[in-house]
Design an enzyme around this catalytic site. Structure first.
Site, PDB file in Angstrom:
ATOM      1  N   HIS A 268      68.943  -8.892  28.888  1.00 51.27           N
ATOM      2  CA  HIS A 268      68.868  -8.541  30.297  1.00 51.27           C
ATOM      3  C   HIS A 268      68.154  -9.651  31.040  1.00 51.27           C
ATOM      4  CE1 HIS A 268      67.858  -6.294  33.970  1.00 51.27           C
ATOM      5  NE2 HIS A 268      68.861  -5.505  33.640  1.00 51.27           N
ATOM      6  N   ASP A 322      73.387  -0.367  28.828  1.00 51.66           N
ATOM      7  CA  ASP A 322      74.815  -0.273  28.539  1.00 51.66           C
ATOM      8  C   ASP A 322      75.097   0.086  27.089  1.00 51.66           C
ATOM      9  OD1 ASP A 322      75.638  -1.130  31.173  1.00 51.66           O
ATOM     10  OD2 ASP A 322      74.965  -3.125  30.605  1.00 51.66           O
TER      11      ASP A 322
END
Length: 386
Positions: A268, A322
């Site tokens: 991320h 996700d």
């Protein structure tokens, strides 16, 4: 040569805008070092445990938690606005059956704007009414298109159910049990906002030109589609489903890293530790995997996670939202290509909050690029060109 003069030498170019701040905000805080996520100051773990999607939407838009009467009125407005016009259903029916649900949603939201009598009213009050209509209708659109492309009857919304429960019901045609509905509710809470992510940035850039709210949301949906943003959950589950057993996880991770390709669902831009949303969804994925009689999927996921963290954890790469969201959606019965559109069912609330906040102190976004092309090209008539 730069676009405008000033200074010597080339400017610093931050291609990903990693360290660029575009506005002050009171909506959402992402602490990538401590692994914390706050909506209006409230920890995401508390909201996931105690709140609902409707209450979270109210919090994001109004900056405070509602009292009982306010929440009842707000939830009632959302439920009452869930039906979609016949024109939108007709539009969905003429789209090719292989249209990605996120594309169908983008098209339908654009059409909804044309049908909204308040489209051009830019007052905050009108924009909040439009926000309610958008948030209410997006799950209905996604579910309706899924049914249409499968040759099934469109299931109309039922105002007595909350958003999460009715969304699952409109997709499957069956009333979900309370636990499944609560799990979807938690997933919607976790995806509601995430500061200046790519989709919210796209909406904010669009908003800076002062268009209508629908135009801003269309820009956000288009951005969400990409596999490096909202499409990552779909890519992650497809990769996991292709792994036969936990024992093959190490080889999959090693080969993926060696090929210099992305292990979807990991890493991320902001988090350099565990994404708190991923940790919440991991526990839910474990629960659902056992309940649905599919323990292998979770075992494979944990084996891949262990392999990635072992190899890339020292570089700050851990599972993001996700990774486990894809597993949860899949075990709730959603096909993978619906995952990005389901992301939008939730993120619409954050997009609205970000757009409304940006309009409070608006300035059109107009960054610079650094020109490195020729400066002395001579125009030649077409017959004299090679």
């Amino acid at each position: 040569m730069g676009s405008l003069g000033g200074g010597t030498g080339p400017p610093h170019i931050d291609k990903g805008l990693d360290d660029v701040y575009v506005k002050q905000t009171t909506i959402c805080m992402v602490d990538g070092v401590q692994g914390r996520l706050l909506y209006r100051g409230y920890d995401i773990r508390d909201l996931a445990k105690f709140s609902t999607f409707e209450e979270t939407a109210y919090l994001l838009w109004y900056g405070r938690l509602p009292n009982r009467e306010q929440l009842a009125a707000f939830s009632g407005d959302l439920a009452a606005n869930r039906p979609i016009p016949h024109a939108i259903v007709s539009l969905l029916k003429v789209l090719p059956k292989n249209t990605a649900p996120i594309d169908a949603l983008r098209t339908a939201v654009s059409a909804l704007g044309a049908l909204d009598p308040e489209l051009s009213d830019m007052s905050r009050e009108a924009n909040l009414r439009k926000a309610v209509r958008l948030t209410a209708k997006i799950p209905t659109i996604v579910a309706a298109f899924h049914r249409i492309r499968g040759g099934q009857r469109v299931v109309k919304p039922n105002a007595k159910y909350a958003t999460a429960k009715d969304y699952l019901r409109m997709i499957t045609g069956l009333k979900p049990d309370n636990r499944a509905a609560r799990i979807m509710d938690i997933a919607l809470i976790l995806h509601a906002d995430h500061s200046m992510n790519a989709g919210s940035f796209a909406a904010t850039v669009a908003a800076s030109t002062l268009p209508d709210l629908y135009s801003c949301i269309v820009a956000a949906i288009a951005t969400l589609k990409g596999p490096l943003h909202g499409g990552a959950n779909e890519e992650a589950i497809r990769a996991l489903l292709a792994i036969d057993s936990p024992e093959k996880a190490e080889t999959f991770v090693r080969d993926t890293i060696a090929a210099r390709t992305k292990v979807f669902g990991f890493g991320h831009r902001v988090y350099k530790t565990w994404d708190p949303r991923a940790l919440i969804l991991r526990d839910i994925a474990k629960e659902l995997s056992a309940k649905m009689g599919n323990p292998k999927l979770f075992e494979v996921a944990r084996a891949v996670e262990d392999a990635v963290v072992r190899q890339l954890g020292p570089k700050g790469i851990y599972p993001n939202v996700d990774y486990y969201a894809g597993i949860v959606y899949y075990l709730l019965g959603l096909p993978p290509d619906m995952f990005p559109a389901t992301f939008a069912v939730s993120r619409i609330t954050g997009w609205v909050a970000q757009v409304l906040e940006s309009w409070e102190d608006n300035r059109i976004m107009r960054p610079l690029d650094y020109y490195v092309g020729p400066t002395d090209a001579v125009y030649a008539p077409i017959d004299q060109r090679p």
